[in-house]
Design an enzyme around this catalytic site. Sequence first.
Site, PDB file in Angstrom:
ATOM      1  N   ASP A 288      35.318  37.946  49.370  1.00  0.00           N
ATOM      2  CA  ASP A 288      36.676  37.683  48.911  1.00  0.00           C
ATOM      3  C   ASP A 288      36.565  37.052  47.517  1.00  0.00           C
ATOM      4  O   ASP A 288      35.499  36.576  47.109  1.00  0.00           O
ATOM      5  CB  ASP A 288      37.436  36.774  49.883  1.00  0.00           C
ATOM      6  CG  ASP A 288      38.962  36.897  49.703  1.00  0.00           C
ATOM      7  OD1 ASP A 288      39.406  37.382  48.641  1.00  0.00           O
ATOM      8  OD2 ASP A 288      39.699  36.489  50.619  1.00  0.00           O
ATOM      9  N   TRP A 289      37.660  37.049  46.789  1.00  0.00           N
ATOM     10  CA  TRP A 289      37.651  36.644  45.377  1.00  0.00           C
ATOM     11  C   TRP A 289      37.406  35.121  45.262  1.00  0.00           C
ATOM     12  O   TRP A 289      38.320  34.320  45.477  1.00  0.00           O
ATOM     13  CB  TRP A 289      38.978  37.045  44.752  1.00  0.00           C
ATOM     14  CG  TRP A 289      39.057  38.458  44.237  1.00  0.00           C
ATOM     15  CD1 TRP A 289      39.606  38.835  43.037  1.00  0.00           C
ATOM     16  CD2 TRP A 289      38.601  39.678  44.846  1.00  0.00           C
ATOM     17  NE1 TRP A 289      39.504  40.206  42.878  1.00  0.00           N
ATOM     18  CE2 TRP A 289      38.892  40.741  43.962  1.00  0.00           C
ATOM     19  CE3 TRP A 289      37.940  39.985  46.043  1.00  0.00           C
ATOM     20  CZ2 TRP A 289      38.556  42.080  44.240  1.00  0.00           C
ATOM     21  CZ3 TRP A 289      37.622  41.312  46.318  1.00  0.00           C
ATOM     22  CH2 TRP A 289      37.927  42.333  45.420  1.00  0.00           C
TER      23      TRP A 289
END
Length: 740
Positions: A288-289
């Site tokens: 995920d970012w």
Amino acid sequence: MTKFMRGVATASLFALAAGIAPLPAAAQQQTPAKAPWSNARLSPDARTALVLAQMTEDEKLTLVFGYFGTDFPPRNNFKAPAEARPGSAGYVPGIPRLGIPAQWQTDAGVGVATQGGAARKRGRTALPSGLATTATWNPDLAFKGGAMIGAEARASGFNVMLAGGVNLMREPRNGRNFEYGGEDPLLAGTMVGAQIAGIQSNKIISTIKHYAINDQETDRDTGNSIIDAAAARMSDLLAFQFAFERSDPGSVMCAYNRVNGVHACEHPWLLTQVLRKDWGWKGYVMSDWGATHSTAAAANAGLEQDSGFPFDDKPYFGAPLKEAVAKGEVTKARLDEMASRILRSMFAHGLFDHPVTEAPMDLPPAMLAKHGDISRADAQQGIVLMKNAGDILPLSPSVKKIAVIGGHADKGVLAGGGSSLVYPVGGNAVPGLEPKTWPGPVMYYPNAPLDAIRRQAPGASVTFVDGTDAVAATTAARDADVAIVFANQWAGEAFDVSLTLKEDDLIAAVAGANPKTVVVLQTGGPVLTPWAGNVAGLLEAWFPGTQGGDAIANVLFGKVNPSGHLPVTFPRSLDQLPKPSAPNKGDTRYTEGATVGYKWYDAKGDTPAFPFGHGLSYTSFGYSGLSAKAAGGTLAVSFTVRNTGKRRGMDVPQVYVSGAGWEAPKRLGGFRKVDLAPGASTRVTLTVDPRLLGMYDEGARAWKIAPGSYKVMLGSSSRDVAQTVSVRLGARTLGVGWRP
Ligand code: BGC
């Protein structure tokens, strides 16, 4: 850091990352025609091996490092790579010399999103929320919706869609519940799996996310989900597993949180043991970012792609990974495997053979109109008629006076916030609400329920008051034949919500003024409904997507016979929840184990406000002839459903099973959406996945079905069982890798 926690990085860190991943001059690549890996008759594995053999180490490092696709000034004035699609979630450069396409990544599960900071927004079709689609209990519709948003992704120049949210609803206050598939592993896995399969039918990759046990947003970057391994396999992980088996997603997005002390994106047990060794999955894991926290530990645990630079505190792949390989902390073989898994998914899901092209910001109106029909059909089947006292609904088209109250119903319908937000054609119908920046803006799609109601009752006087003044609202209600109160609660990424609606007092006052009150909810998940006993009608419309206003009116007036069923339990009060005072920071101990959702209420003998599986119709259905047979270890259940009313309608008969020593009195074992004309009947046969008949034993690494008698129940909800039969099952052991 996540998008919510903005900070400042140093220039040198960004230079390091960019230095190792030189961006190609051309955005488009074509596989060199003569390249042996361009042969689509070869297997994805064979093609991967051929191209990998030609790659330099820097090229492999390029594939495993992703950039945010939108300028992000707070992070050292980060400028998105020029080749990224404007305003997008992510970009991974391709290798033009070898014809390896770039990966253009877009959020998310309801359609093609645009990032909050983007200068120009793409107007796209938004499906209803993931939870609304799940409430249809119709996997064919979920597939169609997935196929539609995947087609918009392709038409917008994207070949990776960051969709497939399937985190089990453990915490009804989780701000992202609207993105997910509810509280039951079979239902969530079936519906989200169907949507992923639909997306990938466009020859693009979909992720499945957020892996795993990412069940609240409070403290999501460092929060620690503590859970017993076997319980996880029987709940959250089982939802993922069912979805994997139905869709073979090209990529998994690992989550922000920690699981039993270890960050999900550097978790060997989750990423390598469970995903690859136990489930045999061949795709690649992207972070995920901002969810990567290490270089060697993450790479060696099973992370293949570090996403969304500059959201990490510093780049972990790129130059630091090159150094780790040079030092032998990450082997060359592992780097090869990382690149191979990415390439394999790209071959297997059509990214080489069906390249995407750069796309205009606007889509053809004819395409959008067709897609709007799919979104509306999804919304209509997902709306749940929760209460209908005295058959107040459907409203007669000859009703004379209708008071519509609140919820910006004169303007549009609500959407969920955060990275998944799709901007509609026509813009925000209620601009300026707080928060205006990410995870906002609070978005209303310009499809006003009020207009749709007026169209359906042309002879009626339909008044609107905005609900801010209780006296005006009760006056309007008293003067009308029926009052319709819209109660909306915005939810979104990076925050959790309260289950108490701000409209509680308004609803109580309106219901006091006119007993013929219908409440329409637009919420991310369940809420408390203390006024439910005093209103005549209650509809849950969730976040109903870009055609939501029409969908709501069609159900209110009976153009559409409601057929949604709750994919989540609505509690009566907070003290019914496993954790009344959560969500909290730090450690969250999921001591309830696999006893999630309705299983918890059943185990406690507690009566919720509205149970899992509940949903009314304007017709009625009867069940008969339930039989259960166990042959060769497979449990097959048959029954007859008849439409006993006067209107055509869809029903969702549900099969629950019960065994001794389980975490809860019953589990959903199967369901089927059926469409029946008045008087018509159909015979349904379902098989129950054997993993739903056993307990997982982590020591034995197997599902164990105990010999003995099991109850099989047929009902219209988890609390409304019409028929029960017993069946004897023999002992059976299924290895951890068993799949149907
Ligand atoms: C979200 C992901 C999303 C990613 C890219 C993160 O904030 O948690 O679901 O795909 O951003 O926008």
